[in-house]
Write an enzyme that holds these catalytic residues in place. Structure first.
Site, mmCIF file in Angstrom:
data_model
loop_
_atom_site.group_PDB
_atom_site.id
_atom_site.type_symbol
_atom_site.label_atom_id
_atom_site.label_comp_id
_atom_site.label_asym_id
_atom_site.label_seq_id
_atom_site.Cartn_x
_atom_site.Cartn_y
_atom_site.Cartn_z
ATOM 1 N N ALA A 71 0.828 -1.221 0.000
ATOM 2 C CA ALA A 71 0.000 0.000 0.000
ATOM 3 C C ALA A 71 0.856 1.261 0.000
ATOM 4 O O ALA A 71 0.366 2.343 -0.307
ATOM 5 C CB ALA A 71 -0.925 -0.003 1.218
ATOM 6 N N LYS A 130 -22.278 -6.361 11.454
ATOM 7 C CA LYS A 130 -23.408 -6.410 10.507
ATOM 8 C C LYS A 130 -24.737 -6.092 11.176
ATOM 9 O O LYS A 130 -25.620 -5.475 10.565
ATOM 10 C CB LYS A 130 -23.462 -7.779 9.826
ATOM 11 C CG LYS A 130 -23.708 -8.963 10.768
ATOM 12 C CD LYS A 130 -22.482 -9.823 10.972
ATOM 13 C CE LYS A 130 -22.699 -10.840 12.067
ATOM 14 N NZ LYS A 130 -21.638 -11.773 12.260
ATOM 15 N N GLU A 190 -23.711 -17.571 16.915
ATOM 16 C CA GLU A 190 -23.871 -16.430 17.804
ATOM 17 C C GLU A 190 -24.383 -16.951 19.145
ATOM 18 O O GLU A 190 -24.906 -18.056 19.240
ATOM 19 C CB GLU A 190 -24.906 -15.433 17.228
ATOM 20 C CG GLU A 190 -24.685 -15.033 15.775
ATOM 21 C CD GLU A 190 -23.551 -14.039 15.556
ATOM 22 O OE1 GLU A 190 -23.326 -13.196 16.423
ATOM 23 O OE2 GLU A 190 -22.891 -14.130 14.506
ATOM 24 N N LYS A 243 -26.964 -9.406 6.684
ATOM 25 C CA LYS A 243 -25.955 -9.383 5.622
ATOM 26 C C LYS A 243 -26.598 -9.160 4.250
ATOM 27 O O LYS A 243 -26.083 -8.373 3.434
ATOM 28 C CB LYS A 243 -25.176 -10.706 5.640
ATOM 29 C CG LYS A 243 -24.382 -10.905 6.935
ATOM 30 C CD LYS A 243 -23.917 -12.355 7.099
ATOM 31 C CE LYS A 243 -23.076 -12.552 8.347
ATOM 32 N NZ LYS A 243 -22.851 -13.981 8.670
HETATM 33 P P1 NDP Z 1 -15.988 -11.216 20.818
HETATM 34 O O1 NDP Z 1 -17.074 -11.327 21.818
HETATM 35 O O2 NDP Z 1 -15.067 -12.352 20.640
HETATM 36 O O3 NDP Z 1 -15.102 -9.941 21.143
HETATM 37 C C1 NDP Z 1 -15.650 -8.713 21.514
HETATM 38 C C2 NDP Z 1 -14.536 -7.843 22.053
HETATM 39 O O4 NDP Z 1 -15.054 -6.566 22.334
HETATM 40 C C3 NDP Z 1 -13.921 -8.373 23.340
HETATM 41 O O5 NDP Z 1 -12.528 -8.222 23.298
HETATM 42 C C4 NDP Z 1 -14.526 -7.473 24.411
HETATM 43 O O6 NDP Z 1 -13.683 -7.287 25.521
HETATM 44 C C5 NDP Z 1 -14.650 -6.173 23.642
HETATM 45 N N1 NDP Z 1 -15.674 -5.286 24.186
HETATM 46 C C6 NDP Z 1 -16.980 -5.528 24.363
HETATM 47 N N2 NDP Z 1 -17.590 -4.456 24.912
HETATM 48 C C7 NDP Z 1 -16.631 -3.517 25.065
HETATM 49 C C8 NDP Z 1 -16.606 -2.201 25.621
HETATM 50 N N3 NDP Z 1 -17.711 -1.632 26.091
HETATM 51 N N4 NDP Z 1 -15.419 -1.531 25.646
HETATM 52 C C9 NDP Z 1 -14.289 -2.091 25.165
HETATM 53 N N5 NDP Z 1 -14.257 -3.342 24.646
HETATM 54 C C10 NDP Z 1 -15.401 -4.041 24.615
HETATM 55 O O7 NDP Z 1 -16.705 -10.824 19.439
HETATM 56 P P2 NDP Z 1 -16.191 -11.124 17.961
HETATM 57 O O8 NDP Z 1 -14.761 -10.750 17.857
HETATM 58 O O9 NDP Z 1 -16.604 -12.480 17.560
HETATM 59 O O10 NDP Z 1 -17.097 -10.123 17.096
HETATM 60 C C11 NDP Z 1 -16.789 -8.756 16.975
HETATM 61 C C12 NDP Z 1 -17.621 -8.166 15.847
HETATM 62 O O11 NDP Z 1 -17.289 -8.808 14.616
HETATM 63 C C13 NDP Z 1 -19.131 -8.346 16.008
HETATM 64 O O12 NDP Z 1 -19.786 -7.220 15.490
HETATM 65 C C14 NDP Z 1 -19.421 -9.569 15.137
HETATM 66 O O13 NDP Z 1 -20.753 -9.611 14.671
HETATM 67 C C15 NDP Z 1 -18.465 -9.335 14.001
HETATM 68 N N6 NDP Z 1 -18.102 -10.523 13.252
HETATM 69 C C16 NDP Z 1 -17.646 -11.628 13.897
HETATM 70 C C17 NDP Z 1 -17.280 -12.742 13.193
HETATM 71 C C18 NDP Z 1 -16.735 -13.951 13.865
HETATM 72 O O14 NDP Z 1 -16.465 -14.931 13.181
HETATM 73 N N7 NDP Z 1 -16.555 -13.947 15.186
HETATM 74 C C19 NDP Z 1 -17.378 -12.775 11.730
HETATM 75 C C20 NDP Z 1 -17.824 -11.537 11.125
HETATM 76 C C21 NDP Z 1 -18.183 -10.458 11.883
HETATM 77 P P3 NDP Z 1 -13.226 -8.540 26.464
HETATM 78 O O15 NDP Z 1 -12.246 -9.300 25.620
HETATM 79 O O16 NDP Z 1 -12.614 -7.908 27.641
HETATM 80 O O17 NDP Z 1 -14.488 -9.281 26.749
HETATM 81 N N1 HSE Z 2 -22.692 -16.521 13.241
HETATM 82 C C1 HSE Z 2 -22.190 -16.085 11.975
HETATM 83 C C2 HSE Z 2 -22.183 -17.271 11.034
HETATM 84 C C3 HSE Z 2 -20.805 -15.528 12.178
HETATM 85 O O1 HSE Z 2 -22.415 -18.399 11.479
HETATM 86 O O2 HSE Z 2 -22.000 -17.086 9.836
HETATM 87 C C4 HSE Z 2 -20.280 -14.760 10.994
HETATM 88 O O3 HSE Z 2 -21.008 -13.625 10.694
#
Ligand code: NDP
Ligand code: HSE
Length: 443
Positions: A33, A105, A190, A205
């Site tokens: 990039a 999403k 989820e 989505k």
């Molecule tokens: P997780 O629950 O694994 O992680 C969430 C993170 O956010 C944690 O680290 C948590 O902290 C932190 N968090 C939550 N609330 C707060 C707050 N108030 N202040 C600061 N930090 C905070 O979620 P995912 O990583 O799985 O998902 C994250 C996003 O990505 C979501 O919107 C999900 O829909 C999207 N997504 C997820 C996919 C997946 O495969 N998991 C695929 C595509 C999209 P702590 O670690 O301390 O709990």
């Molecule tokens: N719960 C979602 C799935 C995670 O099964 O596809 C990714 O968005």
């Protein structure tokens, strides 16, 4: 600007994946990039939370506001999730003129219009590649790759959990509840898994893709949704014998001008729906199995295209976030924050086709008393609604108070089918609520 600093909110599955991927490939991204992305700080909820990916404690804070407000932070990644505080996180960053990358999403589905407008108002951008189909670059493809196409069809298998459940039911004859428990153990579903199973994650989505493709914001309430709770092993087996797989399918179809309730200036309305569908074994989407996602896009210039890959999980989702980070960094470096706004509402008269008006083929399974005249009564109820039968199967080897009767139905409007089903369900010879699944022939 040869380096930009990233402030991340969330160090869970996706945040941890982004941290790891930047460690592994940050130099490569910078070389390609011409601008590097340096991780400045990560906000989490609790510092002592056990994490799959270890993050140096010096990077962590529990104060997301300080991350967003830090003058050293040029780009904010919202990877916390949810539709409450996440909205505030994104709006706060946008108001400071900072570009935001999100994977959220559910939030985009609920508040996309507001967030995109805020980005525009504050002269910055919102990037969301990871919000649909994980590692598949479908947002970039629709926004840039297909910028010269009218999009005629999108079909998406965009929920890994449902696809995993249906695949194992099909290939192993496994029971729904057992496979769901497995999907939860593997971390795809989820919590609770209703968002997946009842089709709402797919709805979020598909709504984003439909809005992007057609240039007007498709609200979640305008999208017809059915999940996979009522799909039985028996239907998967019968569909298989007829030459079909059952998938949870997101469908976006641009109707030709002249369809009922159409504003003539902009062609027809758009059908947007999520529901289980019988897909011919010969179609490429029928072989998308396990947790894989696929999106089929038909453009008026390009023709048919198919995108396939992992739609969830740490690394595929991190890959999409890195792509957005590179875009955001490039836009900062080149001073082109508004080069391509996140969503351009270019269709003023866009409208969604009411599902009752949508036309489809159908698979119908009835449990009927095995006696003469039953089929005639069912056929009469369909005929009264101007619905034709294309084939009938009464599989042998079933005995008892009721036997299965499978009917494949010619193209019919959903409204007519609902009326016919209400009638059929009341026939004394019909012993259980009729099971109806749409058949997609990709025309
Ligand atoms: P997780 O629950 O694994 O992680 C969430 C993170 O956010 C944690 O680290 C948590 O902290 C932190 N968090 C939550 N609330 C707060 C707050 N108030 N202040 C600061 N930090 C905070 O979620 P995912 O990583 O799985 O998902 C994250 C996003 O990505 C979501 O919107 C999900 O829909 C999207 N997504 C997820 C996919 C997946 O495969 N998991 C695929 C595509 C999209 P702590 O670690 O301390 O709990
Ligand atoms: N719960 C979602 C799935 C995670 O099964 O596809 C990714 O968005």
């Amino acid at each position: 600007m040869q380096q930009v600093n990233l402030g991340m909110i969330g160090g869970g599955t996706v945040g941890g994946g982004v941290f790891q991927a930047l460690q592994r490939n940050g130099d490569l991204l910078a070389a390609r990039a011409g601008v590097g992305v340096r991780l400045q700080r990560i906000a989490v909820k609790a510092l002592d939370e056990p994490r799959k990916v270890e993050i140096p404690p010096a990077l962590l804070t529990t104060d997301w506001r300080s991350v967003v407000a830090d003058p050293q932070v040029h780009i904010v990644a919202e990877l916390a999730g949810g539709t409450g505080i996440a909205r505030e996180m994104i709006l706060t960053a946008l108001k400071l003129g900072k570009p935001v990358v999100t994977a959220n999403k559910a939030l985009l589905s609920a508040c996309g219009e507001e967030l995109f407008a805020a980005a525009r108002e504050h002269g910055t951008n919102l990037y969301y590649e990871a919000s649909v189909a994980g590692g598949i670059p479908i947002i970039k493809s629709l926004r840039e790759g297909f910028i010269g196409n009218r999009i005629l069809r999108i079909y998406g298998i965009v929920n890994g959990t449902c696809n995993y459940i249906l695949t194992r039911m099909q290939l192993e004859g496994a029971e729904f509840a057992d496979v769901l428990a497995d999907a939860q153990r593997q971390g795809y579903a989820e919590t609770p898994p209703d968002l997946d199973i009842d089709g709402h994650d797919s709805l979020h989505k598909i709504g984003i893709l439909a809005s992007l493709a057609h240039g007007f914001w498709v609200k979640p309430g305008q999208i017809h949704v059915e999940g996979i709770r009522n799909i039985s092993k028996m239907d998967i087996q019968f569909a298989g014998r007829l030459g079909y797989a059952i998938k949870l399918l997101g469908v976006v179809k641009k109707m030709p001008a002249g369809t009922r309730r159409t504003a003539p200036a902009n062609g027809g309305p758009v059908q947007v729906a999520v529901h289980p569908a019988l897909i011919p074994h010969t179609h490429v989407l029928a072989s998308v199995n396990d947790t894989f996602n696929a999106v089929f896009v038909r453009g008026d210039v390009v023709g048919d295209t198919v995108f396939y890959g992992r739609g969830a999980g740490q690394d595929p989702t991190a890959s999409a976030v890195l792509s957005d980070l590179a875009d955001a960094a490039l836009d900062l470096k080149l001073g082109t924050r508004n080069r391509l706004p996140p969503f351009v509402p270019h269709e003023r008269n866009g409208r969604v086709l009411p599902m009752a008006d949508a036309v489809s083929r159908f698979y119908l399974r009835l449990s009927v008393a095995d006696r003469p005249g039953v089929l005639a009564k069912v056929a009469a109820a369909l005929a009264r609604n101007k619905i034709g039968i294309s084939s009938v199967i009464q599989p042998e080897g079933h005995e008892g108070a009721s036997v299965p009767l499978i009917l494949m139905i010619h193209d019919a409007p959903n409204r007519a089918m609902s009326r016919a089903l209400a009638h059929i369900g009341r026939l004394p010879a019909v012993k259980a609520p009729p099971v109806m699944i749409r058949v997609e022939n990709f025309e």
